[in-house]
Design an enzyme around this catalytic site. Structure first.
Site, PDB file in Angstrom:
ATOM      1  CG  ASP A 290      -1.660  -1.118   1.482  1.00  0.00           C
ATOM      2  OD1 ASP A 290      -1.497  -2.200   1.006  1.00  0.00           O
ATOM      3  OD2 ASP A 290      -2.760  -1.021   2.206  1.00  0.00           O
TER       4      ASP A 290
ATOM      5  CD  GLU B  37      -5.321  -9.248  -0.826  1.00  0.00           C
ATOM      6  OE1 GLU B  37      -4.234  -9.056  -0.697  1.00  0.00           O
ATOM      7  OE2 GLU B  37      -6.320  -9.186  -0.102  1.00  0.00           O
TER       8      GLU B  37
END
Length: 751
Positions: free
Chosen positions: A354, A482
């Site tokens: 991130d 994901e």
């Protein structure tokens, strides 16, 4: 969506206390100063549901994860930030009865987090028998003195009769993490006296460091010190007094917090703790607060984003910037940005991808370049750990970790840990992003070239050559989405691998002879990398004119999110993992993530076709998703969608969109509002060393403005119903593009 705070431009406030929302309140009123932070839990004990948490940057513990089906290459532990010694603990007795808002009768409750100065205020009036007492609390973590926590409590007797008040202030090491295995306690006391406590993390089985943490409390109070109690795990001091009607007692608690990250021995740590305590003891509360507020004022002067006509949007933007600043401001190159920062235990407080993909673009725009360079240096200094991660898989080069504190992978989900390898490409992209934005090549031609080379060596070993297709492929990966695990030829991953090899070869042409010698990239290696670049397989469907997320994706039962019954959303809280993996639904931008990264490299038609295909199947159940989609929608002139996604990212936590803010704030996705505003609505790009804008004003807003740091300049951009305005606040004149037209920025420019 659940809103528990009032909508105000600079404050997060409520006049209600609802026990069922206490964890939400605690998350949303968290404080931090980059060095340490805490959830907004009460100073005093609360017997109802709560998640107390104090966290110190860089202090962590390796949690046990070994299981019966252990395989070669699995990480040996799951690193996690640990709950620090509770140094803000203060309990209150009223005529011998303990204050506890879970059980007591109280009125006039107020809770306010001031985003402008980083001060948390709480007040209420409690009735216990014949006694009626008003409490006013103030709390801040100083940004002027990073080791300092300050609390101030005013206690006023509102009853007709005299009231006895006792304040029991403690330093308590008897704490644990709620998500810890085996109900563990992490701290062992090494030194304790009436006003200080030094504790060390207990020994672990993995050779990771043990941390020592010391706290010393000082007090300024109108009450009398009446007792001391030094125990095995807690030390406390009691202050007492009697208050007549309308009389006020005040107590200030100032705690200095130091750790072994900065001192080599316990003696040095205690000496430093004493020196810092002495330093702040001579200063008044107002002096400490003013020093703290002055730095906050400087930060907001440079980075505030102003929105007129939409207070919800304004509050969301400032709340997010506040969350970023309280987590990280680049003061310590050993630290990074955890997805929950100092606001909760989820994600272990570790570093994820991130940072490079979402935090770097924002810090480049709102702080000095050194802040972002520190984030890049963080990865460079952890290359040794990245080598180990690659070696664990039998591969060459460096595999930077998905989750880490020290460079070693410490996440225990295989499909994330060693399949979500796109993060190697995201780290390479961050180096490129820093270089093109700042114009500073000193990092990429030195430390950065080493990082790029070792990442490229990993990619060259991780790909395989398909003789049948005469192309290079990457099997067994997980992309940013994901909700798709262990897939073949994820377009995002393949694209980043190809691009990284290409970029590395370009940089190798520019490095010095000494650096080239140190990198030792042979002609044979370069030829292999070029062959991979030329023959990389990138899934594409000609009929749909889209980049295919991965092999087999188009064979799914492709339905939009609108086909899911509303009572089954979010799917990650209603469906089995098996059902999610078999579905076509996308957690966050995957193909679109790369198209956002390289937004000028794709045609308008390519962006439109891919956005129109993938966005309807995206459930946005990652906090990182909305910002990317907002920028892409703005680029495509889908104004309604761009604004919708801005609102989602800017108010993700304030409105608890994903029903998970009780665990803590989504710090790294707090970048989303700025990204959506500056890169989306203002259309800011840097291409071929030129800064450009294509601004538009959302119809529901009256105006917006922001300041941006760029190559030694500070630029103010304002957009209103009359058009766009650009002002050079400081620095040399600059040639920019506005809606494709060149203009020289040397004062106020209006378009």
């Amino acid at each position: 969506m659940k809103r528990i705070f009032e909508v105000q431009p600079w404050n997060v406030s409520t006049h209600e206390f609802k026990p069922e929302d206490k964890r939400l309140q605690e998350s949303m009123t968290s404080l931090g100063n980059g060095y340490m932070g805490m959830r907004g839990f009460f100073d005093e004990d609360y017997s109802g549901d709560s998640l107390p948490g104090i966290y110190i940057g860089g202090v962590w513990y390796p949690d046990k994860t070994r299981v019966g089906w252990w395989k070669n290459g699995y990480p040996k532990y799951f690193g996690k930030v640990i709950n620090a010694v509770n140094f803000i603990k203060m309990n209150f007795m009223i005529n011998g009865s303990k204050l506890d808002l879970a059980n007591d009768e109280f009125t006039d409750f107020d809770l306010d987090l001031n985003l402008k100065n980083g001060v948390l205020v709480r007040s209420f009036v409690v009735t216990k028998g014949a006694a009626k007492v008003q409490f006013n609390f103030e709390r801040f973590l100083s940004v002027a003195q990073k080791e300092l926590s300050v609390q101030k409590v005013d206690i006023k007797n509102l009853s007709d009769a005299e009231v006895k008040i006792e304040v029991i202030s403690a330093l308590d090491s008897n704490v644990k993490n709620e998500d810890a295995n085996y109900d563990e306690h992490f701290w062992e006391v090494r030194h304790i006296d009436e006003d200080s406590l030094v504790a060390e993390t207990k020994a672990n089985d993995f050779g990771t460091p043990r941390f020592t943490s010391g706290m010393q409390a000082g007090y300024v109070t109108s009450l009398e010190k009446t007792d001391e109690n030094v125990g095995d795990t807690e030390t406390s001091i009691t202050f007492s007094g009697k208050l007549n009607k309308d009389e006020v007692a005040t107590i200030e608690k100032r705690v200095i917090v130091v750790t072994s990250r900065d001192y080599d021995s316990q003696d040095e740590l205690i000496s430093a703790m004493n020196d810092l305590s002495a330093k702040i003891s001579s200063q008044s509360y107002d002096e400490l607060l003013t020093a703290h507020e002055n730095i906050w004022a400087e930060r907001w002067e440079q980075s505030d984003v102003k929105i007129e006509g939409d207070t919800e949007a304004q509050q969301g933007m400032r709340f997010n910037l506040f969350g970023l600043f309280t987590t990280y401001y680049g003061d310590d190159a050993r630290l990074n940005i955890g997805p929950k920062g100092f606001t909760g235990e989820k994600y272990g407080g570790a570093t994820y991808w991130d940072t490079e993909a979402f935090a770097v673009p924002v810090y480049l725009g709102i702080t000095k370049p050194e802040v972002t360079r520190n984030l890049l240096m963080y990865r460079y200094k952890q290359l040794d750990g990245a080598y180990i991660n690659a070696q664990e898989q039998g591969l060459k080069g460096a595999l930077f970790p998905m989750v880490t504190f020290n460079g070693i992978e410490c996440h225990n989900e295989w499909e994330i840990t060693f399949e979500e390898i796109h993060r190697n490409g995201d780290i390479a992209f961050a180096i490129y992003n820093y270089t093109r934005y700042t114009g500073d090549k000193s990092y990429v031609l030195n430390e950065g070239s080493k990082v790029l080379t070792e990442i490229s060596r990993f990619w060259a070993d991780r790909v395989h050559f398909s003789k049948r297709n005469n192309q290079y492929m990457i099997h067994g990966v997980t992309g940013p989405d994901e909700y798709e695990n262990n897939v073949d030829n994820n377009w995002n991953t393949n694209y980043l691998a190809q691009w990284t090899l290409k970029y590395t070869l370009e940089i190798l042409k520019e490095v010095s002879a000494d650096q080239a010698k140190a990198l030792n990239v042979s002609d044979e290696e370069k030829a292999k990398w070029q062959d991979i670049i030329d023959k990389m397989y990138l899934p594409y469907d000609k009929d749909l004119d889209i980049f295919v997320q991965h092999d087999g994706f188009l064979d799914k039962d492709l339905e939009p999110v609108s086909a899911i019954p509303k009572d089954q959303l979010p799917i990650n809280q209603h469906w089995s993992w098996d059902k999610i993996l078999r579905s076509p639904y996308i957690k966050q931008g995957d193909v679109l993530q790369v198209m956002y990264d390289f937004i000028d490299e794709f045609t308008p038609e390519q962006k439109k076709h891919n956005f129109d295909f993938y966005e309807p199947m995206t459930v946005h159940e990652s906090s990182l998703s909305a910002a990317i989609h907002s920028v892409m929608a703005a680029d495509l002139h889908y104004e309604k969608k761009a604004v919708e996604f801005y609102e989602r990212t800017a108010r993700l936590d304030l409105d608890n969109y994903n029903n998970d803010t009780v665990d803590g704030l989504h710090i790294t996705s707090m970048t989303g509002g700025w990204i959506a505003m500056v890169q989306g609505f203002a259309g800011m790009r840097v291409h071929n060393d030129t800064l450009s804008y294509k601004p538009f004003l959302p119809k529901k807003w009256d105006s917006y403005s922001f300041r941006q740091v760029f190559r030694g300049r500070v630029i103010e951009v304002s957009v209103d119903k009359q058009g766009s305005h650009f002002e050079l606040i400081s620095g040399d004149p600059l040639d920019i593009l506005v809606d494709g037209k060149p203009t020289t920025l040397d004062s106020l420019q209006t378009n």
